[in-house]
Motif scaffolding. Sequence first.
Motif, short mmCIF file in Angstrom:
data_model
loop_
_atom_site.label_atom_id
_atom_site.label_comp_id
_atom_site.label_asym_id
_atom_site.label_seq_id
_atom_site.Cartn_x
_atom_site.Cartn_y
_atom_site.Cartn_z
N GLY A 195 -114.87 19.41 -37.39
CA GLY A 195 -113.47 19.56 -37.04
C GLY A 195 -112.85 18.02 -36.69
N PRO A 196 -111.52 17.83 -36.28
CA PRO A 196 -110.97 16.46 -36.07
C PRO A 196 -111.47 16.00 -35.02
N ARG A 197 -111.41 14.69 -34.92
CA ARG A 197 -111.86 13.94 -33.66
C ARG A 197 -110.74 13.78 -32.59
N THR A 198 -110.55 14.53 -31.72
CA THR A 198 -109.43 14.76 -30.78
C THR A 198 -109.64 13.66 -29.51
N ASP A 199 -109.69 12.58 -30.07
CA ASP A 199 -109.68 11.50 -28.80
C ASP A 199 -108.34 10.88 -28.69
N GLY A 200 -107.36 11.72 -27.87
CA GLY A 200 -106.38 11.35 -27.42
C GLY A 200 -105.31 11.93 -28.65
N VAL A 201 -105.76 12.34 -29.43
CA VAL A 201 -104.64 13.42 -30.22
C VAL A 201 -105.20 14.81 -30.46
N SER A 202 -104.44 15.77 -30.04
CA SER A 202 -105.05 17.23 -29.83
C SER A 202 -105.31 17.55 -31.39
N GLY A 203 -106.03 18.72 -31.20
CA GLY A 203 -106.37 19.50 -32.44
C GLY A 203 -105.49 20.98 -32.48
N GLU A 204 -104.86 21.22 -33.55
CA GLU A 204 -104.32 22.48 -33.53
C GLU A 204 -104.78 23.20 -34.91
N PRO A 205 -104.59 24.63 -34.88
CA PRO A 205 -105.01 25.23 -35.99
C PRO A 205 -104.26 24.94 -37.24
N LYS A 206 -104.71 25.08 -38.54
CA LYS A 206 -103.95 24.55 -39.71
C LYS A 206 -103.11 25.90 -39.90
N THR A 207 -103.61 26.94 -39.77
CA THR A 207 -103.13 28.04 -40.23
C THR A 207 -103.40 29.22 -39.08
N TRP A 259 -109.12 23.40 -38.26
CA TRP A 259 -108.10 22.81 -37.27
C TRP A 259 -107.62 21.42 -37.89
N ARG A 260 -106.79 20.83 -37.47
CA ARG A 260 -106.24 19.51 -37.98
C ARG A 260 -105.68 18.79 -36.72
N LEU A 261 -105.32 17.43 -36.85
CA LEU A 261 -104.88 16.73 -35.60
C LEU A 261 -103.39 16.74 -35.65
N SER A 262 -102.83 16.92 -34.44
CA SER A 262 -101.27 16.75 -34.30
C SER A 262 -100.72 15.62 -34.55
N VAL A 263 -99.39 15.75 -34.91
CA VAL A 263 -98.64 14.62 -35.47
C VAL A 263 -97.40 15.03 -34.73
N ALA A 264 -97.02 13.86 -34.04
CA ALA A 264 -95.46 13.92 -33.55
C ALA A 264 -94.52 14.44 -34.33
N GLY A 265 -93.74 15.44 -33.82
CA GLY A 265 -92.82 16.27 -34.58
C GLY A 265 -93.23 17.17 -35.72
N ASP A 266 -94.64 17.43 -35.55
CA ASP A 266 -94.94 18.57 -36.78
C ASP A 266 -94.70 19.85 -36.29
N ASP A 267 -95.17 20.86 -37.09
CA ASP A 267 -94.72 22.13 -36.88
C ASP A 267 -95.02 22.83 -35.72
N ASP A 268 -95.97 22.15 -34.93
CA ASP A 268 -96.15 22.70 -33.48
C ASP A 268 -95.45 22.08 -32.28
N HIS A 269 -94.48 21.15 -32.93
CA HIS A 269 -93.42 20.34 -32.23
C HIS A 269 -94.32 19.37 -31.19
N ALA A 270 -95.38 18.54 -31.62
CA ALA A 270 -96.07 17.59 -30.83
C ALA A 270 -95.19 16.80 -30.54
N TRP A 271 -95.52 15.91 -29.28
CA TRP A 271 -94.70 14.68 -28.92
C TRP A 271 -95.95 13.81 -28.29
N ALA A 272 -95.49 12.52 -27.82
CA ALA A 272 -96.33 11.43 -27.36
C ALA A 272 -96.14 11.47 -25.75
N ALA A 273 -97.07 11.71 -25.16
CA ALA A 273 -97.20 11.55 -23.76
C ALA A 273 -97.52 9.98 -23.31
N THR A 274 -96.78 9.11 -23.17
CA THR A 274 -97.19 7.68 -22.89
C THR A 274 -97.50 7.45 -21.45
N VAL A 275 -98.71 6.93 -21.31
CA VAL A 275 -99.14 6.61 -19.88
C VAL A 275 -99.66 5.08 -20.00
#
Length: 430
Positions: free
Chosen positions: A157-169, A181-197
């Motif tokens: 699967g994707p390497r989720t080091d700081g970017v989450s994995g989410e189901p493709k379908t 599974w795939r990596l999240s991208v800000a603004g994708d269809d799962d409405h991912a966003w960035a948490a900046t810390v």
Amino acid sequence: MQTHARRALATFAVAATTGVLAFAVPGAAQADAGPSTVRITEWMYKNEATAGEFVELTNVGAAPVDLTGWSYAASGGGPGQVPLSAFGEVGAGESVVITEAPAATFRSQWGLDADVKIVGGVTHNIGRADDVEVYDAAGTLVDQLAYNDQGTGTVKGPRTDGVSGEPKTAAALGANDASQWRLSVAGDDDHAWAATVGGASDVGSPGTSRFGDGRDPRASDGGDGGDPGSGAGIDPHWADVRINEVSSDNGDTPVGDAIELVNTGASDVSITGWLQIDSGAAASATPFAAKLPDGTATTTIPAHGYVYFSSTKGLGSGGDGVKLYLPDGPGGTAGTLVDQVSYTAGQAGTDEGTDFGAGAFARCPDGTGDFTSVAFKSFGASNATACESPVTDPGAGGGSTLNCQPEAPRAPAPCPPPRSLPRPGPAART
């Protein structure tokens, strides 16, 4: 957590070469699509934490499910390892979160509403290669996900080091198949966003899933996570923009070290003030000057159109990356991560040590597909023709999400140095 990551990688040493995982789960039934509607819908492994690593569960059914007596486990830990009774009744479509961070800290870092249910302070952390399991009150295994980005077959699967994995379908739900599974991208269809810390960003969508009710889980005041589209002057259609093509070649075709953006939406998008950096930190991002296909300077990407620009920092042929930011940070600095891509030696153009004929690293198809090395550049136009001439990368790595920051003082993952020989994926960190 680093100690656990080393243990998990050791556990998976054989699996990485065979692609087969086997866990001894005493007294547990095998997971199937049975009566339970609770499914793993997101996970993030973290080696160097900004926000904490997490696993998200969603009730994808039409009726509430009471999680009293249920439990979560990692690395084949079996029933009872982490009690989930605190979640109580999980409504239809509701998503809940299990995290190593204290619940209040995680909620603050991601800007989540108070009604998002979180079980925090989990000490049974997950590693880069691991297995996560969910058990009902009878100790029956109702869902499981075994993953290893260095493995093969269904565990790769994707390497989720700081970017989450989410189901493709939806087919990935309950399938125990990390390759779906795939990596999240800000603004994708799962409405991912960035948490900046602390100057670094995690990308994900904890507390919501498109396979659940899909509601925005963030606090109405924006919280610390903020609303990615709420910055003053930010085009409301910003999430339609994607990095579409990258070339590390220094020639003027059309500009040296070129980057192309595509607008996948039906509305023009203003990119005024947007910033770009290669594989460095967001604090080093700088504005860029974009051009339309005919070479005219522009601050707008037309609907379904393309623009290109030269990297402000320059791109290395031996492996590098590109990050694109909205200017919604303090004083117009880099804030929300729009999109990012990384590549390894030779994938984005001629490299002295690794040259297998790539002219660019392009999405196939435009805007939505995975990145692949292609023989011909197509800046300012569709990648469709270029995608008909892919070239084979003899090495491994690259992808649509950057997980290394060599210019940052604390890099989440070291970028591999250029090599002349094919190499496996990034080495495990300790």
